[in-house]
Structures are given as structure tokens and as C-alpha cells.
Design an enzyme around this catalytic site. Structure first.
Site, mmCIF file in Angstrom:
data_model
loop_
_atom_site.group_PDB
_atom_site.id
_atom_site.type_symbol
_atom_site.label_atom_id
_atom_site.label_comp_id
_atom_site.label_asym_id
_atom_site.label_seq_id
_atom_site.Cartn_x
_atom_site.Cartn_y
_atom_site.Cartn_z
ATOM 1 N N GLY A 1 -41.527 -36.567 -115.781
ATOM 2 C CA GLY A 1 -42.387 -37.482 -116.950
ATOM 3 C C GLY A 1 -43.192 -36.716 -117.650
ATOM 4 O O GLY A 1 -43.270 -35.500 -117.494
ATOM 5 N N GLU B 1 -30.962 -32.572 -112.094
ATOM 6 C CA GLU B 1 -30.040 -33.455 -112.662
ATOM 7 C C GLU B 1 -29.107 -33.390 -113.777
ATOM 8 O O GLU B 1 -28.130 -33.833 -114.333
ATOM 9 C CB GLU B 1 -30.805 -34.889 -112.634
ATOM 10 C CG GLU B 1 -31.694 -34.954 -113.936
ATOM 11 C CD GLU B 1 -33.194 -34.198 -113.581
ATOM 12 O OE1 GLU B 1 -33.133 -33.673 -112.691
ATOM 13 O OE2 GLU B 1 -34.141 -34.691 -114.470
ATOM 14 N N HIS C 1 -35.097 -28.962 -113.705
ATOM 15 C CA HIS C 1 -34.180 -30.439 -113.630
ATOM 16 C C HIS C 1 -32.857 -30.107 -112.924
ATOM 17 O O HIS C 1 -31.923 -29.956 -113.783
ATOM 18 C CB HIS C 1 -34.072 -30.887 -115.013
ATOM 19 C CG HIS C 1 -35.481 -31.474 -115.444
ATOM 20 N ND1 HIS C 1 -35.742 -32.745 -115.107
ATOM 21 C CD2 HIS C 1 -36.330 -30.771 -116.222
ATOM 22 C CE1 HIS C 1 -37.061 -32.903 -115.788
ATOM 23 N NE2 HIS C 1 -37.263 -31.732 -116.536
ATOM 24 N N CYS D 1 -39.901 -31.613 -111.393
ATOM 25 C CA CYS D 1 -40.619 -31.423 -112.691
ATOM 26 C C CYS D 1 -42.047 -32.169 -112.569
ATOM 27 O O CYS D 1 -42.786 -31.477 -111.631
ATOM 28 C CB CYS D 1 -39.965 -31.749 -113.940
ATOM 29 S SG CYS D 1 -40.640 -31.195 -115.566
ATOM 30 N N TYR D 2 -42.371 -33.267 -113.394
ATOM 31 C CA TYR D 2 -43.486 -33.786 -113.165
ATOM 32 C C TYR D 2 -43.827 -34.064 -111.674
ATOM 33 O O TYR D 2 -45.023 -34.118 -111.235
ATOM 34 C CB TYR D 2 -43.726 -34.988 -114.126
ATOM 35 C CG TYR D 2 -44.806 -35.795 -113.829
ATOM 36 C CD1 TYR D 2 -46.190 -35.387 -114.403
ATOM 37 C CD2 TYR D 2 -44.987 -36.921 -113.077
ATOM 38 C CE1 TYR D 2 -47.415 -36.184 -114.112
ATOM 39 C CE2 TYR D 2 -45.971 -37.508 -112.611
ATOM 40 C CZ TYR D 2 -47.378 -37.381 -113.241
ATOM 41 O OH TYR D 2 -48.424 -38.041 -113.156
ATOM 42 N N LYS E 1 -21.106 -45.567 -119.529
ATOM 43 C CA LYS E 1 -19.937 -46.067 -119.815
ATOM 44 C C LYS E 1 -18.696 -46.032 -118.769
ATOM 45 O O LYS E 1 -18.073 -46.914 -118.790
ATOM 46 C CB LYS E 1 -19.487 -45.556 -121.211
ATOM 47 C CG LYS E 1 -18.565 -46.403 -122.012
ATOM 48 C CD LYS E 1 -19.024 -47.751 -122.620
ATOM 49 C CE LYS E 1 -18.384 -48.541 -123.770
ATOM 50 N NZ LYS E 1 -19.002 -49.309 -123.986
ATOM 51 N N ASP F 1 -18.486 -53.930 -122.272
ATOM 52 C CA ASP F 1 -19.781 -54.264 -121.310
ATOM 53 C C ASP F 1 -20.054 -55.671 -121.244
ATOM 54 O O ASP F 1 -20.300 -55.901 -120.101
ATOM 55 C CB ASP F 1 -21.098 -53.497 -122.347
ATOM 56 C CG ASP F 1 -20.926 -52.173 -122.473
ATOM 57 O OD1 ASP F 1 -19.693 -51.416 -121.802
ATOM 58 O OD2 ASP F 1 -21.308 -51.517 -123.440
#
Ligand code: XMP
Length: 515
Positions: free
Chosen positions: A57, A173, A171, A84-85, A371, A229
Site C-alpha cells: 500500500g 507477486e 513483492h 511490503c506495507y 484477459k 469480456d
């Protein structure tokens, strides 16, 4: 439903990579939900999560308005990973110390990790991780030990294995963290003990159950553009609530050749789905409104506005509808705050529907997906591959592929030229390797010779690009034989066109579309 199955909760503290965390967890075949950090503890516990992840964040944990949860969540006996945060928050809540780092780290950073730890075992002791922070943990809470360091960050990771609490300043991710997915795998599969049985068909089943519970017996309206979509969203909704759903497909006369009929074939009464499908043929109306308009932004505005008017008129005929469904996917969501579902987006691939249409709430069943995941859901739902792998098509359609004013005659030319181009590219087997390709009509007329006569006709331009994010793109060097064949066919088969050009420009400086 969802509380019966193993689940990871991702608590959203406003980080920019939050959805990537969810995606990585899905890649570990574990179901996860992104929720707001404001969700009360009882609600979180009611979901019976096997683990919780605190996201990053932008704030400092000491800021007055910093998003925080209570420390009770760390005492509930559920494994928690802070990122992180989220790592700093964990330290702060448990009596550690967080301060401004003397040196902020940003980007790829060399990290030394302790291999005798739950997160880092089996991984190299020195590895590249992605950092993005100005604060850091300057003192870890009691009972924690430091498990990773960098030259500028003395506590790049910490853990309290007994309490199953873990934290990383970097991070995991993000792709740039070389072994990030493995670390997340270690957390969800080993620390949290998830068996990893979740697949895309589980997403479909879950979504159907959730949508049913949410919608009850209310009515839902879906703006169906025929793109991937909105089509996937419509089919998912129809599986959930059947005839309570009405799909409105506005054919603005600026679709690709035969596209309107194709959409109708799939979603109309003859198709495999038992949908309330309304096709509005509004081509003449759009051409009238667009007559003589040449300025690109004006064209876009008129198309967008008329789309809304037509859609609105149709929805009024249906009566009061509680829910408006949109095929918004994660990359469409500009702001974070996924857990705060009040955020209503205006950005949408059918042109930004207005909030004054008579509905109470928006439903976006695909908002967590990227996607390629939407495509997987589409295949899972049995939607034909031709539709699932359809390339992106702008909401204003051929309106932005005809330079200058739009007439039905020009629409015909560009539709025919585009169909030929697509046919030949597909026949050559290179269609899946190109991100987007199309024919457009320039407003240039030039002299040619056909038979024994002079022509003064339009030039078609062909464009094909590869891109990963559509923000930048490279022109594709389509083999000359293919271009030659396409050119020959276009000038021979499309009345009104006597020249074909190939656009070699990348983005930037050009854009993908011409207008
Ligand atoms: P540009 O032309 O900006 O296009 O390089 C980037 C991508 O966005 C698509 N595009 C649109 N999609 N509504 C959409 O849903 C629009 O108004 C719109 N304009 C451009 C374009 O086709 C490309 O994939």
C-alpha cells in the site's frame, strides 16, 4: 458455498499489485478472495480462510489516515503473510518498529535469504527481488527472526514460525522477483496447507453460486458487445440466473463484416444459450448522426453517446432492472480498492454506460480476472473458440478505422477489405501470433487503372501489431507473399478501393487504431 472450501484471503491495503497476488495464488491452484482491509474480523473468520495475505500500500503505517486492521487478526491462529506495507503493518501491530529507510529501494534488488525457512527453502541464497519502499522495519517484533536482508534493508523478511506469521519487504507477486511464485507457493500450499484443487471450472461454479445468491430473483441487464469480456460475463450470468437476464446488443453499423449476425447466431434464439437477447439494429441512426463529422474525438463522442441513448431506450422498455452487468476485467480497473465494491467504473469496452440508467447496482463477475483467464473461463463455459480468441475491437468500432467522414459505402469497403485480410492471415496460420490486425480506410483517393479505364478510388491501409499490454506495440513484419495476396484480393474484390498500404509504424509514436 465459498466457506466450505480452502481459501486464502488477500486483504487489500491499496497496493498497486494486489490483483497480481490473487493471480499468483490462483496459479497455485488455490481459491482466493480480495477483500477490503475494512472487513470486520468476524466476517473474515466466517470465511474460514486457511491463510491471509496483507498487501502492499502507498501509506506509511504511522500516517493518521493509514489503512490498518486490528492486531486480533494476527492472533486468530491463521497463517498471515505481510507484503511490503503489509509487512510493516505486521511489525507495527506487534510492537516492532517501522521508520523511514535511510535509502529507499526501488526496482530489482539483490536479497540474501535464509534457506532454512518456510518461505525460502530450496531457493538460491542470493536472489533478485522487486522492491518498492521508503519505510522499512527497523526492529522486528519480539519472537520474530530476520530471514532476509539487502545491503540497505536489514529486515527484508521476518518470520515467527510458531505463530505462522511471515513478512517480506519485497513483492513476491511481481514477475521481477525471480522466485516469488515459489515463495507464495510455499506459503499457501505448505504453511497454510492448501491442497491446491482449485481450477478455472471452480471459478465458474463459484461465480454461478455467488451470482445466484447475490441476485436472488431480481432482474439483470447486460450490454453485450460480442467481444470476449461481455460475452463471457453474459454466459456466466445466464447460467446463474437464466431468464432473469436480458442482453442488449446494439448493432451500430460499425461492426466487422457479418459480426452482428455472428453475435446473434451465438446468443440469439437459434444459439445454444437460452437468453433474452435483444438486437437493436441502429446502423442508419448512427450513420445519420455521424454524417459529415470528420474530427476523431467528435466521432468517438457521438458514437459513445448514441450507444448510450439506444441502450437506454431499450432498457426502459424492459422496466425496472436492479442490476446492470458489465464485462469489466481487472486491467480495466484503474484504481485499486477491489474490496470496496462501491467503486463504479466509467471505463468500459462498450463505451462507458451512464449511471443514470435505471438500475441500482453494477455486477462485474470478471473483475478479478486477467484477459487470458477470461478466455479460459469462456472455454470452460463452452463459448466457441472463434469468439473466445477474438482480437480486441474498439467500442467505436469501424468508426475509428475510417479516416474522415463515415458513410455506409465506406463501412462496406472497410468491412470487405478487413474480412479478406483476416481470412488470409488466418489461412497462413499466423493469426494467433499477432495481437491485433485489421484493415482501415484512409481518406486518400488516388488515380489507378483498371482494365482500360481510369479509377479514382480509396486507399486501404493494413495494420498488424504485437503487444503485451496495448500501451506500446510493434508492427508485425507479415511475409510479403501474404501481403501481396491480400492486396490483390482487396483491389480486385472490393469496389471503390484501388490501392493498399501497409502501416509499419510502432506505438509510440502512432497508436494502434488510426483515430
Ligand atoms: P490505441 O489506438 O489507443 O488502442 O493504441 C489501444 C487498444 O485499445 C483499443 N481501443 C479501444 N477499446 N474502446 C475500447 O474498448 C475504445 O474506445 C478504444 N479505442 C481503442 C484498441 O483497439 C487497442 O486494442
Amino acid at each position: 458455498m465459498s466457506d466450505q472450501r480452502e481459501m486464502i484471503i488477500v486483504m487489500d491495503f491499496g497496493g498497486q499489485y494486489n490483483q497480481l497476488i490473487a493471480r499468483r495464488i490462483r496459479e497455485c491452484k488455490v481459491y482466493c478472495e480480495v477483500v477490503s482491509y475494512k472487513m470486520p474480523l468476524e466476517e473474515i473468520l466466517a470465511k474460514k480462510p486457511k491463510g491471509i495475505i496483507f498487501t502492499g500500500g502507498p501509506n506509511s503505517v504511522y500516517a493518521d489516515d493509514a489503512p490498518r486492521c486490528g492486531r486480533e487478526i494476527l492472533e486468530a491462529g491463521i497463517p498471515v503473510l505481510g507484503i511490503c506495507y503489509g509487512a510493516q503493518l505486521m511489525a507495527y501491530l506487534l510492537g516492532g518498529e517501522v521508520t523511514t529507510a535511510p535509502v529507499s529501494e526501488y526496482g530489482k534488488t539483490q536479497v540474501s535469504t535464509d534457506p532454512h525457512t518456510a518461505l525460502f527453502h530450496g531457493l538460491p541464497q542470493t536472489q533478485i527481488c522487486w522492491m518498492s519502499h521508503t519505510d522499512y522495519i527497523s526492529r522486528v517484533p519480539e519472537g520474530f527472526r530476520i530471514t532476509a536482508t539487502t545491503s540497505d534493508c536489514p529486515a527484508a523478511a521476518m518470520e515467527n514460525d510458531d505463530r505462522k506469521l511471515y513478512a517480506v519487504q519485497f513483492h513476491p507477486e511481481v514477475q521481477h522477483t525471480e522466485h516469488g511464485t515459489e515463495m507464495l507457493y510455499h506459503f499457501v500450499r505448505e504453511v497454510c496447507g492448501c491442497a491446491g484443487e482449485w481450477e478455472m471450472h471452480s471459478f465458474v461454479q463459484d461465480s454461478i453460486e455467488r451470482l445466484r445468491a447475490q441476485i436472488g430473483d431480481a432482474r439483470v441487464l447486460c450490454a453485450l458487445s460480442g467481444g470476449v469480456d461481455s460475452s463471457v460475463a453474459a454466459v456466466l450470468l445466464s447460467k446463474a440466473v437464466g431468464k432473469q437476464l436480458t442482453c442488449v446488443f446494439v448493432d451500430h453499423g460499425l461492426l466487422r463484416k457479418d459480426e452482428g449476425d455472428e453475435v446473434e447466431r451465438i446468443f440469439g434464439p437459434e444459439g445454444p444459450y437460452d437468453l433474452n437477447f435483444i438486437r437493436v439494429n441502429a446502423a442508419e441512426h448512427f450513420y445519420e448522426k455521424l454524417a459529415g463529422v470528420t474530427e476523431p474525438e467528435n466521432k468517438r463522442k457521438i458514437i459513445g453517446e448514441e450507444f448510450i441513448r439506444v441502450f437506454e431506450a431499450e432498457s426502459k422498455k424492459i422496466g425496472h432492472v436492479k442490476y446492470l452487468a458489465q464485462g469489466t476485467i481487472y486491467p480495466d480497473i484503474i484504481e485499486s480498492g477491489l474490496g470496496d465494491s462501491a467503486t463504479i467504473k466509467s471505463h468500459h469496452n462498450v463505451g462507458g454506460l451512464p449511471d443514470y440508467i435505471d438500475f441500482d447496482e453494477i455486477i462485474e463477475p470478471l473483475r478479478m480476472l486477467f484477459k487470458d483467464e477470461v478466455r479460459k473461463v469462456g472455454l470452460e463455459l463452452g463459448i466457441p473458440e472463434t469468439l473466445v480468441f477474438r482480437q480486441p475491437f474498439p467500442g467505436p468500432g469501424l468508426g475509428v478505422r475510417i479516416i474522415g467522414d463515415i458513410t455506409s459505402e465506406k463501412v462496406r469497403m472497410v468491412q470487405e477489405a478487413d474480412a479478406i485480410f483476416r481470412e488470409e492471415v488466418a489461412a497462413a496460420g499466423i493469426d494467433r501470433s499477432i495481437s491485433q490486425y485489421y484493415a482501415a480506410l484512409t481518406n486518400m483517393r488516388s488515380v489507378g487503372v483498371m482494365g482500360d479505364g481510369r479509377t479514382y478510388d480509396y486507399a486501404v491501409t493494413l495494420r498488424a501489431v504485437t503487444t503485451s499490454d496495448f500501451m506500446t506495440a510493434e508492427a508485425v513484419p507479415i511475409p510479403w507473399e501474404i501481403l501481396f495476396k491480400v492486396t490483390n484480393r482487396i483491389v480486385n474484390e472490393v469496389k471503390g478501393v484501388n490501392r493498399v498500404l501497409y502501416d509499419c509504424t510502432s506505438k509510440p509514436p502512432a497508436t494502434i487504431e488510426l483515430e
